[in-house]
Design a protein around this motif. Structure first.
Motif, mmCIF file in Angstrom:
data_model
loop_
_atom_site.group_PDB
_atom_site.id
_atom_site.type_symbol
_atom_site.label_atom_id
_atom_site.label_comp_id
_atom_site.label_asym_id
_atom_site.label_seq_id
_atom_site.Cartn_x
_atom_site.Cartn_y
_atom_site.Cartn_z
ATOM 1 N N ARG A 84 44.990 159.505 -18.458
ATOM 2 C CA ARG A 84 45.717 159.608 -19.721
ATOM 3 C C ARG A 84 45.832 161.097 -20.065
ATOM 4 N NH1 ARG A 84 48.403 155.573 -22.034
ATOM 5 N NH2 ARG A 84 47.930 156.486 -24.078
ATOM 6 N N PRO A 85 46.567 161.879 -19.268
ATOM 7 C CA PRO A 85 46.549 163.338 -19.406
ATOM 8 C C PRO A 85 47.105 163.853 -20.723
ATOM 9 C CG PRO A 85 48.306 162.648 -17.920
ATOM 10 C CD PRO A 85 47.473 161.431 -18.179
ATOM 11 N N LEU A 86 47.876 163.033 -21.449
ATOM 12 C CA LEU A 86 48.431 163.489 -22.715
ATOM 13 C C LEU A 86 47.608 163.016 -23.913
ATOM 14 C CD1 LEU A 86 52.238 163.034 -22.013
ATOM 15 C CD2 LEU A 86 50.794 165.053 -21.729
ATOM 16 N N ASP A 87 46.537 162.265 -23.659
ATOM 17 C CA ASP A 87 45.580 161.928 -24.713
ATOM 18 C C ASP A 87 44.628 163.109 -24.902
ATOM 19 O OD1 ASP A 87 46.811 159.497 -24.755
ATOM 20 O OD2 ASP A 87 45.062 158.329 -24.132
ATOM 21 N N SER A 88 43.901 163.087 -26.018
ATOM 22 C CA SER A 88 42.890 164.120 -26.244
ATOM 23 C C SER A 88 41.682 163.500 -26.907
ATOM 24 C CB SER A 88 43.449 165.254 -27.116
ATOM 25 O OG SER A 88 43.774 164.770 -28.406
ATOM 26 N N VAL A 89 40.526 164.122 -26.719
ATOM 27 C CA VAL A 89 39.278 163.622 -27.275
ATOM 28 C C VAL A 89 38.423 164.820 -27.645
ATOM 29 C CG1 VAL A 89 38.211 163.456 -24.984
ATOM 30 C CG2 VAL A 89 37.307 162.083 -26.872
ATOM 31 N N GLY A 90 37.626 164.670 -28.717
ATOM 32 C CA GLY A 90 36.799 165.795 -29.116
ATOM 33 C C GLY A 90 35.690 165.404 -30.066
ATOM 34 N N ILE A 91 34.649 166.231 -30.098
ATOM 35 C CA ILE A 91 33.559 166.102 -31.052
ATOM 36 C C ILE A 91 33.324 167.467 -31.679
ATOM 37 C CG2 ILE A 91 32.438 164.159 -29.896
ATOM 38 C CD1 ILE A 91 30.499 166.142 -28.631
ATOM 39 N N ALA A 92 32.766 167.486 -32.886
ATOM 40 C CA ALA A 92 32.512 168.757 -33.555
ATOM 41 C C ALA A 92 31.363 168.612 -34.543
ATOM 42 C CB ALA A 92 33.766 169.252 -34.287
ATOM 43 N N PHE A 93 30.659 169.711 -34.763
ATOM 44 C CA PHE A 93 29.623 169.813 -35.787
ATOM 45 C C PHE A 93 30.012 170.942 -36.724
ATOM 46 C CE2 PHE A 93 25.759 172.095 -37.187
ATOM 47 C CZ PHE A 93 25.232 171.120 -38.029
ATOM 48 N N LEU A 94 30.078 170.650 -38.013
ATOM 49 C CA LEU A 94 30.444 171.634 -39.024
ATOM 50 C C LEU A 94 29.294 171.773 -40.014
ATOM 51 C CD1 LEU A 94 33.042 169.660 -38.308
ATOM 52 C CD2 LEU A 94 34.198 171.099 -39.956
#
Length: 508
Positions: A414-424
């Motif tokens: 799924r090369p046009l999908d995106s996924v991410g995690i973050a800590f703020l």
């Protein structure tokens, strides 16, 4: 265009050809019936490299041609735009509009229309459970004067950039008791108006874009203390420029604009120096609530911002990094959050707060691609983050930190999908806390500042965020998002909140 073409060619290396070919074979497009395809028209394919998943400011993961190939000018930096630029990419749900888009672009007119809707609710914690639908309708127009006027060399790389939006909805964070943060990407500062002006500025480049000058109505956070990946995430401490700088009067970010100018110089392809000078509005809304009232009273003070950036590309896969450090100084005078004119707590004495001369903010932003999964500067596994500081005597938050990890869906085809995690994480200033403690100790209402009125004595606030962006078809994306808010509003008054949201973006 020679510089941009050379830079892009250098990004697509032989080792990546197999990856790019696989991505082409799995474009994730929805196959539509022929009668619908006739209505939508043919898709306009950009010449040159393959389309890649470069997230745009509203974080949709539609396939877009890199900005520096599609729309020249300041946005043509070989590392991707230091500013947001035209926010809706180069692909459209309605194809080429029956030939209208190619006709316009041949004449130097780049027009886009976008609708964004976000349904969000706190399913646990906070002041109360609630939900909100917040959205925005936006349109951009970018004018290439050389094409439009068919003029001489004086008009080469001379552009006009316009962005107008209409926003609606309720602020979910305030509904569940958080006045210092916003969990919805599209909310606030747009006013209850049909058309809110975000930016309107001219831009001129020289020496193959090694020197670039922009002048007009400009959100400072579009150019400074920003990175192309921050709006992958929903939380406003990230999206639209980093906190706390964009919450300061002299550095207000998107969608608030300032009258000003930005000069960028790139002595090499890997290094830039950028400086800006902006008029500071003493009003709650720059340009009025509509953004069109540029001749506001009290614009005598100035905000100066300077940023230096290094954009290396390591190894045979050209693993791109963005490393930036910047400073802002606003020569306005602001009220001290704790001391009165005699150095005592003004919340108790009733004396006027001491006026501080000048307000300063610093930021360091960095990201580095660790593994490449495609030809774009954001197509791969990327580690990023920032640290920012603001004067604690006049800013309610004076330290902020973010760490983020993101990737595309290439590993599961799924090369046009995106996924991410973050800590703020953000901490509230000692001056603000002392003022709140003094008020609470005498049964007085807690004072607020540039991050709102708190429900209790503040300390720090943390947010954990995770998202997945589904590319449905050209111009259409859906993004579910999870946020866990620890110390809602920087206090322990309410239980930690859990927010679930789903955003739909349609680029027509």
């Amino acid at each position: 265009m020679a510089l941009a073409a050379t830079d892009q060619d250098s990004v697509i290396l032989p080792v990546q050809q197999q990856q790019i070919k696989a991505a082409d074979q799995d474009t994730q497009d929805v196959k539509l019936p022929r009668w619908i395809q006739k209505i939508l028209g043919k898709k306009t394919k950009a010449t040159g490299p393959e389309e890649v998943s470069n997230p745009t400011p509203y974080a949709e993961t539609q396939p877009t041609t890199p900005f520096y190939l599609a729309i020249p000018g300041f946005l043509q930096a070989p590392y991707g735009p230091p500013s947001f630029g035209p926010p809706f990419g180069t692909t459209h749900l309605l194809g080429d509009w029956g030939g209208v888009q190619p006709w316009l672009q041949k004449r130097g007119l780049y027009f886009a229309f976008d609708v964004y809707e976000d349904l969000a609710g706190n399913v646990a914690g906070g002041k109360k459970r609630d939900y909100s639908v917040a959205g925005q309708v936006g349109s951009t127009l970018d004018v290439d004067w050389e094409k439009l006027l068919n003029a001489g060399s004086w008009s080469k790389d001379l552009w006009l950039h316009l962005l107008v939006v209409n926003g609606h909805g309720r602020n979910l964070s305030r509904l569940f008791g958080d006045n210092s943060n916003q969990v919805q990407q599209i909310y606030g500062s747009r006013g209850n108006v049909i058309a809110h002006m975000v930016w309107a500025y001219f831009e001129k480049s020289w020496l193959d874009h090694r020197i670039d000058l922009s002048m007009g109505w400009i959100p400072t956070g579009v150019f400074f203390q920003n990175s192309p990946w921050v709006c992958n995430y929903m939380n406003v401490w990230l999206c639209g420029g980093e906190a706390p700088t964009k919450f300061l009067t002299g550095g207000r970010g998107w969608p608030s604009g300032n009258i000003g100018t930005v000069l960028r110089v790139m002595p090499t392809k890997q290094v830039y120096v950028m400086g800006g000078l902006f008029a500071v509005s003493p009003h709650p809304y720059n340009g009025g609530i509509s953004g069109w009232s540029w001749a506001q009273d009290g614009l005598g003070k100035l905000s100066t911002q300077v940023e230096i950036g290094w954009i290396p590309a390591f190894g045979r896969d050209h693993l791109v990094g963005h490393y930036k450090v910047g400073v802002m100084y606003d020569n306005s005078r602001y009220s001290h959050l704790y001391e009165d004119i005699n150095g005592n707590p003004w919340v108790l004495t009733g004396q006027p707060a001491r006026r501080e001369s000048g307000q300063t903010s610093l930021w360091v932003i960095a990201d580095q691609m660790l593994v490449r999964h495609g030809s774009g500067e954001l197509n791969g596994l990327i580690l990023g983050g920032y640290y920012a500081y603001a004067s604690g005597q006049t800013s309610q938050i004076n330290h902020a930190f973010v760490a983020a990890l993101m990737d595309t869906g290439a590993a599961w085809k799924r090369p046009l999908d995106s996924v991410g995690i973050a800590f703020l994480w953000a901490s509230f200033s000692r001056s603000a806390i002392l003022s709140q403690e003094a008020a609470a100790g005498h049964g007085l209402s807690l004072p607020g500042a540039n991050f709102g009125v708190p429900y209790g004595i503040q300390g720090h606030e943390s947010i954990y965020e995770a998202y997945y962006g589904f590319h449905i078809m050209d111009g259409l994306s859906i993004k579910p998002d999870f946020q866990y808010i620890n110390h809602v509003g920087g206090t322990t008054t309410f239980r930690d909140a859990v927010v679930l949201s789903t955003a739909v973006n349609v680029a027509f």
